[in-house]
Design a protein around this motif. Sequence first.
Motif, mmCIF file in Angstrom:
data_model
loop_
_atom_site.group_PDB
_atom_site.id
_atom_site.type_symbol
_atom_site.label_atom_id
_atom_site.label_comp_id
_atom_site.label_asym_id
_atom_site.label_seq_id
_atom_site.Cartn_x
_atom_site.Cartn_y
_atom_site.Cartn_z
ATOM 1 N N TYR A 102 -5.755 76.307 66.558
ATOM 2 C CA TYR A 102 -4.524 76.615 65.864
ATOM 3 C C TYR A 102 -4.612 77.876 65.063
ATOM 4 O O TYR A 102 -5.638 78.120 64.453
ATOM 5 C CB TYR A 102 -4.287 75.519 64.828
ATOM 6 N N LEU A 103 -3.564 78.660 64.996
ATOM 7 C CA LEU A 103 -3.472 79.734 64.001
ATOM 8 C C LEU A 103 -2.107 79.591 63.343
ATOM 9 O O LEU A 103 -1.087 79.531 64.030
ATOM 10 C CB LEU A 103 -3.598 81.108 64.654
ATOM 11 N N THR A 104 -2.105 79.498 62.030
ATOM 12 C CA THR A 104 -0.844 79.346 61.313
ATOM 13 C C THR A 104 -0.397 80.707 60.801
ATOM 14 O O THR A 104 -1.159 81.411 60.154
ATOM 15 C CB THR A 104 -1.015 78.369 60.135
ATOM 16 N N LYS A 105 0.845 81.079 61.128
ATOM 17 C CA LYS A 105 1.382 82.369 60.673
ATOM 18 C C LYS A 105 1.675 82.296 59.177
ATOM 19 O O LYS A 105 2.181 81.273 58.718
ATOM 20 C CB LYS A 105 2.682 82.690 61.416
ATOM 21 N N PRO A 106 1.426 83.364 58.416
ATOM 22 C CA PRO A 106 0.806 84.601 58.906
ATOM 23 C C PRO A 106 -0.709 84.465 58.998
ATOM 24 O O PRO A 106 -1.321 83.922 58.100
ATOM 25 C CB PRO A 106 1.192 85.614 57.818
ATOM 26 N N PHE A 107 -1.288 84.966 60.096
ATOM 27 C CA PHE A 107 -2.743 84.921 60.240
ATOM 28 C C PHE A 107 -3.287 86.336 60.275
ATOM 29 O O PHE A 107 -2.552 87.290 60.505
ATOM 30 C CB PHE A 107 -3.140 84.157 61.514
#
Length: 239
Positions: A102-107
């Motif tokens: 997972y990458l949660t914005k903002p990353f």
Amino acid sequence: MAVIAVVEDEQAISRLICLHLKSAGYEPHAYETGEAFLRALPGERPDVLLLDWMLPGGADGMEVLSAVRRNERTRALPVIMLTAKAEEVDRVLGLEAGADDYLTKPFSFREMVSRVRAQLRRRQWDQGEPAALAHGCLAIYPREHCAKVDGRPLALSPKEYDILCKLMERPNWVHSRENLLGALWSADFEGGARAVDMHMTNLRRKLDEAGAKDYIQTVRGVGYRMRALSAGDGSGPGF
Ligand code: CA
């Protein structure tokens, strides 16, 4: 060179993602909608998929993910979901649906590149022998007598392989030509330091072409070294 599929409808973000993937030595293929990606998939061989959760049109991230997992050929494709939703419930939902990360914005793009690299490295593990020496996207597999960039084997001559092993044993350490000669050639070898330079030129060209750009540095008047890498190498600030 590893191919990273990027499915993201926000063009500004997609452009930046691709820019950072390129400068880290990957080949990004961008799609604005889930449908466009699924249409192209039969002809694609991505190594990792970066997939936005919220997409316009008929197929959102979850639907693309389940289509990828249903397909025999892409079942094991590592998928990193990009999402503005930070709530735990969504994470659980996505992971249960088969996302690998997972990458949660903002990353940060640095973070993104290192997550992509981690997926590529994990795939190498799944495929067999763990690397004895790893440095950025480069890894050495002594049992196979093989060097790989992001899991893809390099076609190296035996001497190029030996030189690469020597440099990777001690990243950032400067090896003189004489030192390399002494370690890698028999005492009666007459080619001298020029032979080292010649093999080094070929080795660097092969690394560059495979995506491990500028990994070997020349230290003028002294010799060569494997450049030290920062975490997530080759990335800039986040957004
Ligand atoms: Ca979106």
